[in-house]
Write a protein that holds these residues in place. Sequence first.
Motif, PDB file in Angstrom:
ATOM      1  N   TYR A  33     132.484  57.958  54.984  1.00  7.60           N
ATOM      2  CA  TYR A  33     132.521  57.653  56.411  1.00  7.60           C
ATOM      3  C   TYR A  33     132.831  56.176  56.611  1.00  7.60           C
ATOM      4  CZ  TYR A  33     127.817  55.649  55.878  1.00  7.60           C
ATOM      5  OH  TYR A  33     126.745  54.884  55.494  1.00  7.60           O
ATOM      6  N   LYS A  34     133.098  55.811  57.855  1.00 11.55           N
ATOM      7  CA  LYS A  34     133.365  54.417  58.203  1.00 11.55           C
ATOM      8  C   LYS A  34     132.071  53.755  58.659  1.00 11.55           C
ATOM      9  CE  LYS A  34     138.201  54.950  59.633  1.00 11.55           C
ATOM     10  NZ  LYS A  34     139.178  54.803  60.760  1.00 11.55           N
ATOM     11  N   SER A  35     131.589  52.805  57.858  1.00 14.08           N
ATOM     12  CA  SER A  35     130.398  52.045  58.246  1.00 14.08           C
ATOM     13  C   SER A  35     130.829  50.768  58.955  1.00 14.08           C
ATOM     14  CB  SER A  35     129.571  51.710  57.003  1.00 14.08           C
ATOM     15  OG  SER A  35     130.209  50.684  56.248  1.00 14.08           O
ATOM     16  N   SER A  36     129.866  49.954  59.319  1.00 15.68           N
ATOM     17  CA  SER A  36     130.185  48.699  60.007  1.00 15.68           C
ATOM     18  C   SER A  36     130.877  47.711  59.090  1.00 15.68           C
ATOM     19  CB  SER A  36     128.903  48.079  60.565  1.00 15.68           C
ATOM     20  OG  SER A  36     127.954  47.876  59.526  1.00 15.68           O
ATOM     21  N   THR A  37     130.798  47.921  57.773  1.00 14.60           N
ATOM     22  CA  THR A  37     131.418  47.003  56.811  1.00 14.60           C
ATOM     23  C   THR A  37     132.631  47.602  56.119  1.00 14.60           C
ATOM     24  OG1 THR A  37     129.856  47.743  55.097  1.00 14.60           O
ATOM     25  CG2 THR A  37     129.247  45.796  56.383  1.00 14.60           C
ATOM     26  N   GLY A  38     133.034  48.803  56.515  1.00 15.54           N
ATOM     27  CA  GLY A  38     134.187  49.441  55.885  1.00 15.54           C
ATOM     28  C   GLY A  38     133.854  50.833  55.395  1.00 15.54           C
ATOM     29  N   VAL A  39     134.647  51.325  54.461  1.00 22.86           N
ATOM     30  CA  VAL A  39     134.425  52.671  53.927  1.00 22.86           C
ATOM     31  C   VAL A  39     133.121  52.710  53.139  1.00 22.86           C
ATOM     32  CG1 VAL A  39     135.359  54.503  52.481  1.00 22.86           C
ATOM     33  CG2 VAL A  39     136.905  53.025  53.778  1.00 22.86           C
ATOM     34  N   ALA A  40     132.351  53.777  53.319  1.00 24.28           N
ATOM     35  CA  ALA A  40     131.095  53.948  52.603  1.00 24.28           C
ATOM     36  C   ALA A  40     131.048  55.345  51.993  1.00 24.28           C
ATOM     37  CB  ALA A  40     129.909  53.735  53.537  1.00 24.28           C
ATOM     38  N   ALA A  41     130.271  55.466  50.902  1.00 20.17           N
ATOM     39  CA  ALA A  41     130.108  56.758  50.235  1.00 20.17           C
ATOM     40  C   ALA A  41     128.675  56.853  49.718  1.00 20.17           C
ATOM     41  CB  ALA A  41     131.096  56.893  49.085  1.00 20.17           C
ATOM     42  N   VAL A  42     127.954  57.867  50.170  1.00 21.77           N
ATOM     43  CA  VAL A  42     126.582  58.101  49.708  1.00 21.77           C
ATOM     44  C   VAL A  42     126.409  59.582  49.407  1.00 21.77           C
ATOM     45  CG1 VAL A  42     125.657  56.160  51.046  1.00 21.77           C
ATOM     46  CG2 VAL A  42     125.694  58.447  52.058  1.00 21.77           C
ATOM     47  N   GLU A  43     125.280  59.901  48.774  1.00 19.38           N
ATOM     48  CA  GLU A  43     124.979  61.309  48.506  1.00 19.38           C
ATOM     49  C   GLU A  43     124.973  62.107  49.806  1.00 19.38           C
ATOM     50  OE1 GLU A  43     121.866  62.102  45.118  1.00 19.38           O
ATOM     51  OE2 GLU A  43     121.250  60.353  46.285  1.00 19.38           O
ATOM     52  N   ASP A  44     125.567  63.284  49.749  1.00 18.53           N
ATOM     53  CA  ASP A  44     125.627  64.140  50.932  1.00 18.53           C
ATOM     54  C   ASP A  44     124.347  64.972  51.023  1.00 18.53           C
ATOM     55  OD1 ASP A  44     126.554  65.342  53.190  1.00 18.53           O
ATOM     56  OD2 ASP A  44     128.068  66.584  52.203  1.00 18.53           O
ATOM     57  N   PHE A  45     123.226  64.259  51.214  1.00 17.20           N
ATOM     58  CA  PHE A  45     121.914  64.910  51.162  1.00 17.20           C
ATOM     59  C   PHE A  45     120.946  64.102  52.014  1.00 17.20           C
ATOM     60  CE2 PHE A  45     117.709  65.686  49.462  1.00 17.20           C
ATOM     61  CZ  PHE A  45     117.716  67.035  49.110  1.00 17.20           C
ATOM     62  N   CYS A  46     120.401  64.730  53.021  1.00 14.87           N
ATOM     63  CA  CYS A  46     119.420  64.038  53.854  1.00 14.87           C
ATOM     64  C   CYS A  46     118.054  64.083  53.160  1.00 14.87           C
ATOM     65  CB  CYS A  46     119.323  64.692  55.232  1.00 14.87           C
ATOM     66  SG  CYS A  46     118.100  63.884  56.295  1.00 14.87           S
ATOM     67  N   PRO A  47     117.405  62.939  52.959  1.00 15.31           N
ATOM     68  CA  PRO A  47     116.114  62.928  52.259  1.00 15.31           C
ATOM     69  C   PRO A  47     114.989  63.597  53.037  1.00 15.31           C
ATOM     70  CG  PRO A  47     116.631  60.749  53.131  1.00 15.31           C
ATOM     71  CD  PRO A  47     117.850  61.585  53.313  1.00 15.31           C
TER      72      PRO A  47
END
Length: 348
Positions: A33-47
């Motif tokens: 996704y697009k974050s405030s600082t650019g492209v971001a990538a995290v685990e597709d899992f809500c804790p």
Amino acid sequence: MFPKNCWYVACTPDEFEEKPLGRKICGENIVFYKSSTGVAAVEDFCPHRGAPLSLGYVEDGLLVCGYHGLKMGSDGKTVDMPGQRVRGFPCNRSYPVVERHGFIWVWTGDAELADDSKIPELEWANNPEWAYGGGLFHINCDYRLMIDNLMDLTHETYVHASSIGQEEIDEAPVHTTSEGDSVITSRFMEDIFAPPFWQAALRSNKLADDVPVDRWQICRFTPPSQVMIEVGVAHAGKGGYEADPEFKAGSIVVDFITPETETSIWYFWGMARNFKPEDTDLTEQIRQGQHQIFSEDLEMLERQQLNLLAYPERKLLKLNIDTGGVKSRRILDNLIKEECQLIENINL
């Protein structure tokens, strides 16, 4: 099955322009996704409850879970959740990610080893003298089967008989060499007639399409799973691959093969050309033609994968035309072995 300490093409920027994109890469479920600082990538899992974060949305640069409104930053830390204290929430894994050459690249291994200087340079990607058009296929096959397919173009005679295939491909000898971690297979065919796809390319470059040509195919594998193929035709007797641009039509077939699982891939394909780069109609025409050509590989590769799963004990033949694929697999095996040894040393 696949090395992880390397850069893979994950997607293109347009795929998450409007909402987050969930995609499995090398067995890892990742949301881009697009974050405030650019492209971001995290685990597709809500804790909170395990929902896919890719079903949410982006608000003020934060990824918002579409289930209960949990908000996460690009570092994988929960920032806020309605009516809840989030200090003790577990942190999601974040992935090194870079936007370059019109693609989003992700590193699925040890984040401390990620070095964006290792993203390959692409001579055509940022050069106005080149045009590029491509697409994406999801294919249910081992990524190495696609590498095999691209490093041995003998199959064109049979799978692509109506477009780029011709008997002369079978008849031309294959030459295979290695340069460091790269493997190169090449074929040169002289004084033949161009197949339909290349006849159209000649016409597009304002060249006669009904005269003998010299044709070339130079496939270069670079780990983990990139194959660039220089292809083209030139009027016979004008120098073949080295002919002046006024006598030839050539291009680079672009292939980024990204493992999804052990038996499925994301296949980013395209063609870059350095003639008539300003002609957007021609770019789309070539893209559609290439889409049709690559579509012809899909059933063969998926059915091949099913056969290999059904008969795991069967030993496959290795012929001289398979040398490029065999050498490429050997490089991958060595990379995977090195990663396993690194993990073992860390755990000691």
